[in-house]
Write an enzyme that holds these catalytic residues in place. Structure first.
Site: not given
Length: 504
Positions: A20, A26, A91, A364, A418
């Site tokens: 890793a 890229r 490598g 919430k 309301s």
């Protein structure tokens, strides 16, 4: 969902080394390539999980590029891993040398895999190890036949069908490039063969790198058996190097997840427009409608319906609940409850059984009891709403004074009219009522009606005085003394008279 993995026989795998350290240039990202996600989880997490399934004596992740990010992530998801640093990327052979550097004496095989192959499963690794042991191989490589092998290392076999060498695409001639069996880069090594081979490899290639594949050629030339374990599932050999490949990998992983759930009894109306993370859990007879994304540790109970156009992140949904056109996270939705459309359910929300969070409602850190309802155009934050209570349209729980958050309590079967504002901290007692349009700043005792608004005052003739000749003035003049409520009152009086005659 996951299948029951194939088990490795009782002999211990000495080590799994996960490579890793690569740059991942890229991806064009400031974040390590390995931390980019497939089905909601980092690519590295899949590699670590597959390696962990072998229960090795040592699990080593070789890090390099952006290693602080990678090591921090590993600390969070897999503290049992150890890390080794590859300071310079020379490598794969050099990377394995780094991974082996501090393991001491090893017992059992060494498995080498990669951090950017998220489809590789622990089951496949177990099968690879079992094949290695069954065939008494010195090295076994995981291979696959692919229609277009461009870019892959090719498996070159000898007359006996064993692997004689692996040739990288850039170093291959035309005949070798015609081979369609490719090297996945995933191996099982007998430990002594790996140690010997690593000591003998040289950087004799165009990249001046130490290739791990050269260890296979060395072992073969020494007369050791190098075998191959070929799999049909090409995706398990696929790495991710850029965001195009990342997108393809996500799409394929999601396709498999959706297919697994459908076979397990979940209805997904449109799998191509449904996204489900690998960590999600679904009950039977769940229905998922288009545009739904189920993420994180979300779980959905039997018979629930989710969607359309809904995102749930770490949400627990009870059986037979219905959630539509909703964004919710870190919340609990009870059995038979309904949410949406167009609801925003924020962390800490707990909706009781058969409760309701309705249209254009935001909640919430609020507990809403069984059968309680917040149906329309409301904000409920830092509140406890007990069972059976009803919160009228346009109600605001004013929980923040500019410095601190405060709590509101609404008792059982209470009613808030309301367009009310409940200014926390405030308590509405059981069975209490709040008149529409009230701004409540004091507690309301059980069974009490709170009216906190200015008394209405009508100014007769105001339009004629202030807006003479206007459209409103003309309309009022044409209406005369007529009021719509007069007609209602007349009808009620007529009905009362009819009832009185019937009684007589």
């Amino acid at each position: 969902m996951s299948d029951t993995p194939t088990s490795v026989d009782q002999r211990t795998v000495g080590a799994v080394i996960v490579l890793a350290a690569g740059g991942g240039t890229r991806m064009k990202s400031s974040r390590s390539k390995l931390l980019h996600e497939v089905a909601g989880h980092s690519m590295l997490s899949y590699a670590v999980n597959a390696a962990t399934a072998l229960e090795p004596e040592h699990l080593v992740v070789v890090v390099g590029h952006l290693r602080e990010q990678v090591m921090g992530h590993l600390h969070d998801i897999a503290p049992h891993c150890r890390t080794e640093v590859q300071e310079e990327q020379k490598g794969t052979g050099h990377a394995v040398q780094c991974g082996m550097a501090n393991l001491g004496e090893l017992h059992g095989e060494v498995v080498v895999t990669y951090g950017d192959v998220p489809m590789l499963s622990g089951d496949t690794l177990a099968q690879l190890v079992n094949a290695h042991r069954a065939n008494s191989d010195a090295i076994t490589v995981l291979t696959a036949q692919v229609p277009d092998p461009t870019g892959y290392g090719r498996i070159v076999r000898d007359d006996r069908g064993l692997v004689s060498r692996i040739v990288e695409h850039r170093d291959a001639d035309d005949a070798t490039r015609a081979i369609t069996e490719i090297n996945s880069g995933i191996y099982v090594f007998d430990t002594d063969v790996l140690i010997d081979g690593l000591s003998r490899i040289k950087a004799e290639n165009d990249q001046a790198e130490l290739y791990l594949t050269d260890v296979l050629g060395i072992a073969s030339s020494d007369g050791r058996r190098v075998g191959a374990y070929e799999i049909d599932d090409l995706w398990q050999t696929e790495g991710v190097n850029d965001r195009v490949q990342l997108s393809r990998m996500n799409k394929e992983m999601n396709r498999r997840i959706c297919e697994q759930w459908m076979r397990a009894g979940v209805t997904i109306l449109d799998p191509e427009h449904t996204w489900i993370h690998s960590s999600v859990d679904l009950g039977t007879d769940v229905t998922i409608l288009p545009g739904t994304s189920l993420e994180g540790a979300t779980s959905v109970g039997d018979g629930a319906t989710i969607g359309p156009d809904t995102t749930l992140v770490d949400v627990e949904v009870g059986a037979d609940a219905t959630i539509m056109r909703t964004q919710a996270s870190l919340a609990v939705i009870g059995e038979g409850a309904t949410v949406g459309p167009f609801a925003y359910v924020r962390p800490g929300t707990v909706l009781g059984a058969k409760g309701k969070i309705g249209t254009f409602v935001e909640t919430k850190n609020t507990k809403i009891g069984e059968g309680a309802k917040v149906p329309h155009l409301a904000y409920a934050g830092d509140a406890i709403i007990d069972a059976g209570a009803n919160i009228g349209a346009g109600t605001i729980f004013a929980n923040y004074d500019g410095d601190n958050k405060w709590h509101t309590h609404v008792g059982r079967n209470a009613f808030v009219g309301s367009n009310s504002v409940l200014v926390a901290p405030v308590d509405i007692g059981d069975g209490g009522y709040v008149a529409a349009g009230s701004t409540v700043t004091q507690d309301v005792a059980p069974g009490t009606l709170a009216v906190a608004r200015g008394r209405q005052k009508n100014s007769d003739g105001w339009v004629a005085k202030r807006k003479p000749g206007s459209k409103a003035d003309r309309a009022a003049s044409e209406a005369g003394d007529y009021h719509p409520n007069d007609e209602v009152a007349a009808d009620q009086a007529k009905q009362a008279g009819s009832n009185q005659e019937a009684q007589q």
